[in-house]
Design a protein around this motif. Structure first.
Motif, PDB file in Angstrom:
ATOM      1  N   LEU A  13      26.723  60.400  49.516  1.00  0.00           N
ATOM      2  CA  LEU A  13      26.629  60.766  50.914  1.00  0.00           C
ATOM      3  C   LEU A  13      26.062  59.612  51.717  1.00  0.00           C
ATOM      4  O   LEU A  13      25.045  59.029  51.355  1.00  0.00           O
ATOM      5  N   LEU A  14      26.732  59.282  52.820  1.00  0.00           N
ATOM      6  CA  LEU A  14      26.311  58.168  53.653  1.00  0.00           C
ATOM      7  C   LEU A  14      25.157  58.541  54.572  1.00  0.00           C
ATOM      8  O   LEU A  14      24.571  57.674  55.193  1.00  0.00           O
ATOM      9  N   ASN A  15      24.834  59.811  54.696  1.00  0.00           N
ATOM     10  CA  ASN A  15      23.772  60.248  55.586  1.00  0.00           C
ATOM     11  C   ASN A  15      22.765  61.070  54.786  1.00  0.00           C
ATOM     12  O   ASN A  15      22.610  62.259  54.995  1.00  0.00           O
ATOM     13  N   PRO A  16      22.070  60.435  53.837  1.00  0.00           N
ATOM     14  CA  PRO A  16      21.239  61.214  52.917  1.00  0.00           C
ATOM     15  C   PRO A  16      20.083  61.925  53.593  1.00  0.00           C
ATOM     16  O   PRO A  16      19.590  62.905  53.081  1.00  0.00           O
ATOM     17  N   SER A  17      19.650  61.458  54.775  1.00  0.00           N
ATOM     18  CA  SER A  17      18.527  62.124  55.419  1.00  0.00           C
ATOM     19  C   SER A  17      18.918  63.457  56.041  1.00  0.00           C
ATOM     20  O   SER A  17      18.077  64.297  56.294  1.00  0.00           O
ATOM     21  N   HIS A  18      20.205  63.662  56.298  1.00  0.00           N
ATOM     22  CA  HIS A  18      20.635  64.889  56.967  1.00  0.00           C
ATOM     23  C   HIS A  18      21.597  65.713  56.137  1.00  0.00           C
ATOM     24  O   HIS A  18      21.853  66.858  56.461  1.00  0.00           O
ATOM     25  N   VAL A  19      22.201  65.139  55.102  1.00  0.00           N
ATOM     26  CA  VAL A  19      23.256  65.819  54.373  1.00  0.00           C
ATOM     27  C   VAL A  19      22.925  65.864  52.891  1.00  0.00           C
ATOM     28  O   VAL A  19      22.538  64.865  52.298  1.00  0.00           O
ATOM     29  N   ALA A  20      23.058  67.007  52.301  1.00  0.00           N
ATOM     30  CA  ALA A  20      23.005  67.135  50.848  1.00  0.00           C
ATOM     31  C   ALA A  20      24.298  67.795  50.419  1.00  0.00           C
ATOM     32  O   ALA A  20      24.871  68.594  51.150  1.00  0.00           O
ATOM     33  N   ALA A  21      24.791  67.457  49.245  1.00  0.00           N
ATOM     34  CA  ALA A  21      26.096  67.985  48.859  1.00  0.00           C
ATOM     35  C   ALA A  21      26.183  68.145  47.362  1.00  0.00           C
ATOM     36  O   ALA A  21      25.468  67.513  46.596  1.00  0.00           O
ATOM     37  N   GLN A  22      27.071  69.030  46.957  1.00  0.00           N
ATOM     38  CA  GLN A  22      27.429  69.188  45.560  1.00  0.00           C
ATOM     39  C   GLN A  22      28.921  68.911  45.435  1.00  0.00           C
ATOM     40  O   GLN A  22      29.709  69.313  46.284  1.00  0.00           O
ATOM     41  N   LEU A  23      29.310  68.221  44.375  1.00  0.00           N
ATOM     42  CA  LEU A  23      30.703  67.850  44.169  1.00  0.00           C
ATOM     43  C   LEU A  23      31.236  68.546  42.932  1.00  0.00           C
ATOM     44  O   LEU A  23      30.609  68.549  41.883  1.00  0.00           O
ATOM     45  N   THR A  24      32.420  69.138  43.078  1.00  0.00           N
ATOM     46  CA  THR A  24      33.152  69.643  41.914  1.00  0.00           C
ATOM     47  C   THR A  24      34.557  69.072  41.975  1.00  0.00           C
ATOM     48  O   THR A  24      35.128  68.900  43.058  1.00  0.00           O
ATOM     49  N   ILE A  32      33.520  69.593  48.165  1.00  0.00           N
ATOM     50  CA  ILE A  32      32.154  69.224  48.537  1.00  0.00           C
ATOM     51  C   ILE A  32      31.525  70.415  49.241  1.00  0.00           C
ATOM     52  O   ILE A  32      32.092  70.949  50.199  1.00  0.00           O
ATOM     53  N   ARG A  33      30.380  70.825  48.761  1.00  0.00           N
ATOM     54  CA  ARG A  33      29.588  71.840  49.454  1.00  0.00           C
ATOM     55  C   ARG A  33      28.426  71.111  50.114  1.00  0.00           C
ATOM     56  O   ARG A  33      27.610  70.493  49.434  1.00  0.00           O
ATOM     57  N   THR A  34      28.370  71.159  51.435  1.00  0.00           N
ATOM     58  CA  THR A  34      27.446  70.328  52.186  1.00  0.00           C
ATOM     59  C   THR A  34      26.471  71.166  53.007  1.00  0.00           C
ATOM     60  O   THR A  34      26.793  72.280  53.425  1.00  0.00           O
ATOM     61  N   SER A  35      25.292  70.608  53.240  1.00  0.00           N
ATOM     62  CA  SER A  35      24.300  71.295  54.066  1.00  0.00           C
ATOM     63  C   SER A  35      24.456  70.958  55.539  1.00  0.00           C
ATOM     64  O   SER A  35      23.793  71.555  56.381  1.00  0.00           O
ATOM     65  N   SER A  36      25.312  69.980  55.872  1.00  0.00           N
ATOM     66  CA  SER A  36      25.504  69.581  57.258  1.00  0.00           C
ATOM     67  C   SER A  36      26.962  69.775  57.644  1.00  0.00           C
ATOM     68  O   SER A  36      27.866  69.573  56.829  1.00  0.00           O
ATOM     69  N   TRP A 240      30.645  74.215  54.302  1.00  0.00           N
ATOM     70  CA  TRP A 240      29.318  74.071  54.901  1.00  0.00           C
ATOM     71  C   TRP A 240      28.509  75.330  54.639  1.00  0.00           C
ATOM     72  O   TRP A 240      28.990  76.437  54.849  1.00  0.00           O
ATOM     73  N   ASP A 241      27.253  75.137  54.173  1.00  0.00           N
ATOM     74  CA  ASP A 241      26.429  76.304  53.865  1.00  0.00           C
ATOM     75  C   ASP A 241      25.659  76.827  55.078  1.00  0.00           C
ATOM     76  O   ASP A 241      24.956  77.843  54.981  1.00  0.00           O
ATOM     77  N   GLY A 242      25.761  76.130  56.232  1.00  0.00           N
ATOM     78  CA  GLY A 242      25.141  76.627  57.457  1.00  0.00           C
ATOM     79  C   GLY A 242      23.692  76.260  57.640  1.00  0.00           C
ATOM     80  O   GLY A 242      23.077  76.678  58.628  1.00  0.00           O
ATOM     81  N   SER A 243      23.106  75.455  56.745  1.00  0.00           N
ATOM     82  CA  SER A 243      21.662  75.245  56.787  1.00  0.00           C
ATOM     83  C   SER A 243      21.214  74.160  57.760  1.00  0.00           C
ATOM     84  O   SER A 243      20.123  74.250  58.321  1.00  0.00           O
ATOM     85  N   SER A 244      22.007  73.109  58.005  1.00  0.00           N
ATOM     86  CA  SER A 244      21.550  71.977  58.814  1.00  0.00           C
ATOM     87  C   SER A 244      22.644  71.508  59.763  1.00  0.00           C
ATOM     88  O   SER A 244      23.385  70.578  59.441  1.00  0.00           O
ATOM     89  N   PRO A 245      22.760  72.114  60.958  1.00  0.00           N
ATOM     90  CA  PRO A 245      23.754  71.618  61.912  1.00  0.00           C
ATOM     91  C   PRO A 245      23.460  70.171  62.293  1.00  0.00           C
ATOM     92  O   PRO A 245      22.323  69.816  62.606  1.00  0.00           O
ATOM     93  N   ALA A 246      24.472  69.310  62.263  1.00  0.00           N
ATOM     94  CA  ALA A 246      24.282  67.901  62.574  1.00  0.00           C
ATOM     95  C   ALA A 246      24.163  67.694  64.074  1.00  0.00           C
ATOM     96  O   ALA A 246      24.640  68.499  64.880  1.00  0.00           O
ATOM     97  N   ALA A 247      23.532  66.595  64.454  1.00  0.00           N
ATOM     98  CA  ALA A 247      23.430  66.243  65.863  1.00  0.00           C
ATOM     99  C   ALA A 247      24.803  65.898  66.418  1.00  0.00           C
ATOM    100  O   ALA A 247      25.623  65.275  65.757  1.00  0.00           O
ATOM    101  N   SER A 248      25.048  66.324  67.651  1.00  0.00           N
ATOM    102  CA  SER A 248      26.317  66.034  68.310  1.00  0.00           C
ATOM    103  C   SER A 248      26.026  65.793  69.775  1.00  0.00           C
ATOM    104  O   SER A 248      25.219  66.496  70.387  1.00  0.00           O
ATOM    105  N   LEU A 249      26.685  64.786  70.359  1.00  0.00           N
ATOM    106  CA  LEU A 249      26.345  64.330  71.701  1.00  0.00           C
ATOM    107  C   LEU A 249      27.398  64.772  72.698  1.00  0.00           C
ATOM    108  O   LEU A 249      28.576  64.473  72.547  1.00  0.00           O
TER     109      LEU A 249
END
Length: 639
Positions: A13-24, A32-36, A240-249
């Motif tokens: 993941l290129l954005n490790p501070s905001h995104v966590a993921a599992q790969l199958t 990819i199951r992602t938190s963002s 997306w698991d819904g836990s961490s909406p990413a910033a959007s401008l």
């Protein structure tokens, strides 16, 4: 064709501070199951044939569908159907098409058949398979084929499976539908154009599921091509698991100068929606509304009474570019509710105007809150009715609180060109390119918005790969707020002019005006930005490594008539990472000569620029060129 051994080797993941993921992974598919809801993943492709022009094209996207049922061993007539209503409103001259991509597999690995048919019995694709791979079928169906055959403004396709084993078994059918115009359906992904000697290449997979409710899966059908010849297809699925909406401008999502929206599905409270109020506007109209759920979302349209919009003024730490959430419990500066809002053409909207003492230039956050707690699909719209056009000086800009990266801004043919020199997730130098019309009052040019691209080199020419957007807003005299969205990750920082104004050197008894973007006309695709700063010359060289990836280096030396300066490669920090100490290695040299009649205007300037570089810090290859140069941009005019 590529062998069926492991194609997907690694996801980072290129954005490790905001995104966590599992790969199958599963044959030619991975999930990819992602938190963002936004970001990007770095995917390592293996077992590739040699290529100097590898491309990855997302040719179809849609909601992932899955069904499982018991099917008996009836050969030749045992197809069982799963109907799907596809797209509305087919018409006579409709140029759209549906892409249906499905796979069928039997639980006991029995042979299976799969087909896509319509209600008239026409077969649009048929495939057979066995084992873990099963049968994969991709159909392309033109909308106009269904003109006059629609029922309730829809047409229907059937995905049918048959198993040909010796006993009843469970058969799984899964896939997705994509509907769109062929000329706009293909999206080029970021991938290294030159395959490494070990048969690998890196691909960046964008994650953008912000209009999909948590739990829904977005699927993409990706085709790998070598010089536009198809190699292989793979399916990428993102949940997306819904836990961490990413910033959007706001005013960045679609690049429109005067109006843009930011939509989020399945959010009851969103605390990472910043917007910029420039110093050169007199008022800002802010509208918030709830709209019909898009494909994959399950939440309803609301009414004005369902929403409250909190506005928070938070300029942030100048040493940090990442966008943090508004802390829960913080008292908003302004609250927009149904009682405080004026009418807006959309009946499910609220509108508020910032002016006077409330109009504070800087970074604001819009926090939409669902009064009922039920998630709604929300959009934020900004408009600047009055103000002055953005008019910064050409030149290099940097962040004194985050030194080591920056951008060069210049006018070229009525457009603005921005080259941003920064670092990737490993700290290695990378540059991006943006270009768009110069802002004007008539175009609502209080801000500048442009698409952001990564240039790649295939050995003879460049190609653009879209990676995001940039936005510039006036903060004060000589200062700009720089917002950048790269592969789904948003950063905002304040930049100020490096050097200037005035021409600090003389040539032939006149000011030497050489500030600008320079390139080699007989080998377009690489170049330099140059500026005289005090008694020295400053150069940024934009070139490529052995895999065709964009790299940059700097050179600076006291001014003299014929200069050969050491070339330095920096190692730094990614656009939203915490700033660290910059380290530099000498990797070669830059030379230049001054001509009394430089191209294209015949005024004194650079006649030749040479570059001898051998990349360091694990970056392969080098760049060696010594060619006549010409100005790409307008001269900085000693600003």
């Amino acid at each position: 064709m590529l062998p069926r051994s492991a194609l997907i080797a690694l996801v980072l993941l290129l954005n490790p501070s905001h995104v966590a993921a599992q790969l199958t992974t599963d044959n030619d598919a991975f999930q990819i199951r992602t938190s963002s809801d936004r970001g990007a993943a770095q995917v390592l492709l293996e077992n590739l044939p040699p290529s100097g022009d590898l491309r990855a094209i997302s040719i179809a996207r849609g909601t992932w569908l899955r069904s499982e049922r018991i099917i008996g061993p009836v050969v030749g007539s045992g197809f069982q159907s799963q109907p799907y209503h596809v797209e509305r409103f087919a018409y006579a001259n409709d140029t759209r098409e549906v892409i249906a991509h499905f796979r069928a597999r039997a639980a006991d690995s029995s042979p299976v058949a799969l087909r896509v048919v319509d209600r008239d019995g026409r077969v649009h694709c048929l495939a057979n398979g066995t084992g873990g791979a099963g049968a994969t079928c991709t159909a392309r169906v033109a909308h106009r084929e269904f003109f006059g055959r629609t029922v309730g403004a829809q047409f229907e396709l059937l995905v049918e499976a048959e198993q040909r084993g010796v006993r009843s078994t469970s058969v799984t059918v899964e896939g997705f539908f994509h509907s769109g115009f062929p000329e706009t359906s293909d999206l080029e992904l970021t991938v290294d154009p030159i395959v490494r000697s070990d048969g690998t290449a890196s691909m960046t997979l964008p994650i953008n599921v912000r209009t999909y409710a948590p739990g829904n899966v977005l699927a993409q059908l990706i085709e790998l091509r070598d010089r536009n010849v198809p190699l292989r297809r793979l399916v990428a699925r993102t949940e997306w698991d819904g836990s961490s909406p990413a910033a959007s401008l706001a005013l960045l999502s679609d690049g429109t100068p005067t109006r843009a929206g930011t939509a989020h599905a399945g959010i009851s409270t969103h605390r990472r929606l910043p917007f910029l109020v420039p110093a050169n506007v007199d008022s800002v109209d802010i509208s918030v509304y709830s709209y019909e759920a898009p494909e994959g979302a399950v939440h309803p349209r609301g009414t004005p009474n369902d929403l409250v919009l909190e506005l928070h003024f938070l300029d942030g730490d100048p040493a940090l570019a990442r966008v943090d959430a508004v802390p829960p419990g913080r008292t908003p500066d302004i609250v927009i509710d149904a009682e405080a809002a004026r009418a807006f053409p959309d009946t499910a909207s609220e509108r508020f105007t910032l002016r006077g003492a409330q109009l504070r230039p800087g970074r604001w956050f819009a926090v939409p809150v669902s009064k009922t707690g039920i998630p709604l699909n929300v959009a934020i719209i900004l408009q600047f009715p009055t103000g002055r056009a953005l008019e910064p000086a050409d030149g290099h800009y940097f962040n004194p609180s985050r030194p080591g990266h920056g951008f060069y801004l210049a006018e070229a043919g009525g457009d603005w060109v921005l080259i941003w020199y920064t670092y990737d997730s490993t700290g290695s130098p990378v540059w991006y390119y943006a270009q768009g019309p110069r802002p004007s009052v008539n175009s609502g040019g209080a801000q500048w918005n442009a698409g952001l691209y990564r240039n790649i080199w295939n050995g003879s020419r460049t190609r653009f790969q879209f990676v995001g957007f940039v936005q510039l807003a006036m903060t004060g005299e000589g200062r700009l707020t720089f917002a950048h969205l790269v592969n789904g990750t948003l950063g905002i920082e304040t930049m100020q002019r490096l050097g200037g104004p005035g021409c600090t050197q003389q040539w032939s008894n006149q000011p030497l005006d050489v500030g600008g973007l320079w390139y080699a006309p007989d080998k377009s695709g690489y170049g330099f930005s140059a500026e005289m700063i005090g008694g020295s010359e400053f150069f940024l060289a934009y070139a490529y490594d052995a895999l065709g990836r964009p790299r940059w280096a700097t050179a600076q030396q006291a001014f003299n008539a014929a200069v050969e300066a050491p070339l330095l490669q920096a190692k730094g920090f990614c656009p939203t990472c915490t700033a660290t100490t910059i380290t530099r290695d000498v990797i070669g040299r830059l030379e230049r000569s001054i001509s009394n009649a430089a191209s294209p205007d015949g005024r004194p300037g650079f006649g030749l620029i040479g570059l001898e570089a051998q990349w360091a810090q694990g970056i392969p290859g080098g760049w060696s060129e010594r060619r006549p140069v010409s100005l790409l941009s307008a001269r900085a005019s000693c600003q």
